[in-house]
Design an enzyme around this catalytic site. Sequence first.
Site, mmCIF file in Angstrom:
data_model
loop_
_atom_site.group_PDB
_atom_site.id
_atom_site.type_symbol
_atom_site.label_atom_id
_atom_site.label_comp_id
_atom_site.label_asym_id
_atom_site.label_seq_id
_atom_site.Cartn_x
_atom_site.Cartn_y
_atom_site.Cartn_z
ATOM 1 C CB CYS A 159 -0.881 0.014 1.066
ATOM 2 S SG CYS A 159 -2.239 -1.023 1.109
HETATM 3 N N1 COA Z 1 -20.149 -9.040 7.913
HETATM 4 C C1 COA Z 1 -20.921 -9.147 8.912
HETATM 5 N N2 COA Z 1 -20.044 -9.233 10.179
HETATM 6 C C2 COA Z 1 -18.886 -9.721 10.039
HETATM 7 C C3 COA Z 1 -18.122 -9.532 8.776
HETATM 8 C C4 COA Z 1 -18.833 -9.391 7.849
HETATM 9 N N3 COA Z 1 -18.494 -9.281 6.493
HETATM 10 N N4 COA Z 1 -16.936 -9.664 9.063
HETATM 11 C C5 COA Z 1 -16.741 -9.770 10.555
HETATM 12 N N5 COA Z 1 -17.784 -9.805 11.013
HETATM 13 C C6 COA Z 1 -18.207 -9.884 12.398
HETATM 14 C C7 COA Z 1 -17.468 -10.876 13.054
HETATM 15 O O1 COA Z 1 -17.840 -12.115 12.875
HETATM 16 C C8 COA Z 1 -17.353 -10.103 14.613
HETATM 17 O O2 COA Z 1 -18.303 -10.796 15.313
HETATM 18 P P1 COA Z 1 -18.315 -11.242 16.701
HETATM 19 O O3 COA Z 1 -17.876 -9.765 17.335
HETATM 20 O O4 COA Z 1 -19.645 -11.505 17.117
HETATM 21 O O5 COA Z 1 -17.335 -11.948 16.885
HETATM 22 C C9 COA Z 1 -17.255 -8.673 14.383
HETATM 23 O O6 COA Z 1 -18.016 -8.577 13.103
HETATM 24 C C10 COA Z 1 -16.071 -8.251 14.404
HETATM 25 O O7 COA Z 1 -15.372 -8.678 13.535
HETATM 26 P P2 COA Z 1 -13.647 -8.089 13.183
HETATM 27 O O8 COA Z 1 -13.036 -8.842 12.050
HETATM 28 O O9 COA Z 1 -12.781 -8.039 14.480
HETATM 29 O O10 COA Z 1 -14.239 -6.592 12.703
HETATM 30 P P3 COA Z 1 -13.471 -5.198 12.584
HETATM 31 O O11 COA Z 1 -14.677 -4.393 13.334
HETATM 32 O O12 COA Z 1 -11.893 -5.125 13.529
HETATM 33 O O13 COA Z 1 -13.566 -4.629 11.415
HETATM 34 C C11 COA Z 1 -11.877 -4.632 9.430
HETATM 35 C C12 COA Z 1 -12.532 -5.712 10.410
HETATM 36 C C13 COA Z 1 -11.026 -5.478 8.736
HETATM 37 C C14 COA Z 1 -12.678 -3.813 8.568
HETATM 38 C C15 COA Z 1 -11.043 -3.537 10.185
HETATM 39 O O14 COA Z 1 -10.408 -4.312 11.331
HETATM 40 C C16 COA Z 1 -9.867 -2.824 9.419
HETATM 41 O O15 COA Z 1 -10.350 -2.270 8.373
HETATM 42 N N6 COA Z 1 -8.871 -2.841 9.811
HETATM 43 C C17 COA Z 1 -7.830 -2.017 9.216
HETATM 44 C C18 COA Z 1 -6.859 -3.064 8.320
HETATM 45 C C19 COA Z 1 -6.744 -2.482 7.002
HETATM 46 O O16 COA Z 1 -7.499 -1.833 6.209
HETATM 47 N N7 COA Z 1 -5.750 -3.100 6.229
HETATM 48 C C20 COA Z 1 -5.510 -2.848 4.847
HETATM 49 C C21 COA Z 1 -4.277 -2.428 4.575
HETATM 50 S S1 COA Z 1 -3.594 -0.730 5.701
#
Ligand code: COA
Length: 376
Positions: A159
């Site tokens: 990135c």
């Molecule tokens: N739809 C519905 N629910 C979902 C889902 C989806 N597509 N994906 C995950 N969930 C649920 C999970 O099951 C979890 O449920 P639980 O709390 O009941 O266990 C909950 O949502 C949280 O999941 P999690 O994966 O921990 O989500 P998050 O809030 O951390 O968001 C990202 C995920 C990836 C969007 C976020 O962490 C992010 O953007 N991080 C930055 C990383 C990034 O963008 N990197 C790219 C290069 S810099």
Amino acid sequence: MTWTHRPVISATGLYTPPEIITNEELVDSFNAYVARHNADNAEAIAAGALAPLAESSVEFIEKASGIKARHVVAKAPVLDVEVMAPRLPERGNDELSILAEIGVHAARDALARAGRDASQVDAVLCAASNMQRPYPAMAIEIQQALGIEGFGFDMNVACSSATFGIQTAADYIRAGSARSVLVVSPEITSGHLNWRDRDSHFIFGDVATAVLVEDAALAPAAHWDILGTKLKTVFSNAIRNNFGFLNRAHPESAGAPDKLFVQEGRKVFKEVVPMVSAMIVEEADRLGLDPRGLRRLWLHQANAGMNRLIAQRVMGHEASEDESPTVLDTYGNTSSAGSIIAFHKHSDDLAGGDTGLICSFGAGYSVGTVFVRKAG
Ligand code: COA
């Protein structure tokens, strides 16, 4: 040290693929895949031998990431439950590669905005997360298509490829080894995204950007002075893609999910936000700039929450959309192109003397900062 040659950004260019996938369309397709997978494996699931796949949701995607839609180079196969990947027709060796093609579109846009003829450009850097092939370099193909003499090469810092490319170009200008350098970032991220993975299927989008970095002596009056650049890398496995030519020695693992983008999203969020914020503040300090006085931040477009926190830490207050613009909502995460799209679309309104920051971050980990000031 005083440099004779001063690097500036003369212009930027953008190519946006016309096809769009909304979250609704994406989730419909993903959930159809889940339903089919669970039906096909009903017995194993009932016996407890296999966990059922969970559905995705529009609400989650928007809340967790801020993404509402993304552009892609091939919509139909991505949404086709049988395929769920871009399927582009193979092109012959005499035809322009798709990655070079979209890069050339963006490059032509930048050249036109700068009023620069391609014959005056000395070098092309193709700086992107995923190259179409190992060689010949995409950059050399773009160079040839544009009719540029000189040299070109590919570079990949995930990135952060574009900002690393800008510093590389700026260093060539400073050293006098080039006067005009195109940094092209064609990002067909849909090819390395696992569209069957609920945690990440919504993240990426396709695009191409170009940045024309030149010696100030050559640049058009409307340009951006590069006040300073800083790059940093710290090894991490939290964002990884194991695809590579050695995989063919193990055909059974060639299609495994680790041969596509995988990440520990939460970990990335927690580790990258402090690293990036601290680096921006330190670098502003080194350049004698007050980070709170920055007119605008063009941040890497991966996650709206990450950008909110980083902007808050840098500016000392909750940044407005005017201070830290978002393109993630309509483009998704476009890897190295994200901060360049934000700069391209949201910089014309700034006044001469306004100072801002282009900043990328991502796999590696890698962070790149480019402090710029509008000339005039
Ligand atoms: N739809 C519905 N629910 C979902 C889902 C989806 N597509 N994906 C995950 N969930 C649920 C999970 O099951 C979890 O449920 P639980 O709390 O009941 O266990 C909950 O949502 C949280 O999941 P999690 O994966 O921990 O989500 P998050 O809030 O951390 O968001 C990202 C995920 C990836 C969007 C976020 O962490 C992010 O953007 N991080 C930055 C990383 C990034 O963008 N990197 C790219 C290069 S810099």
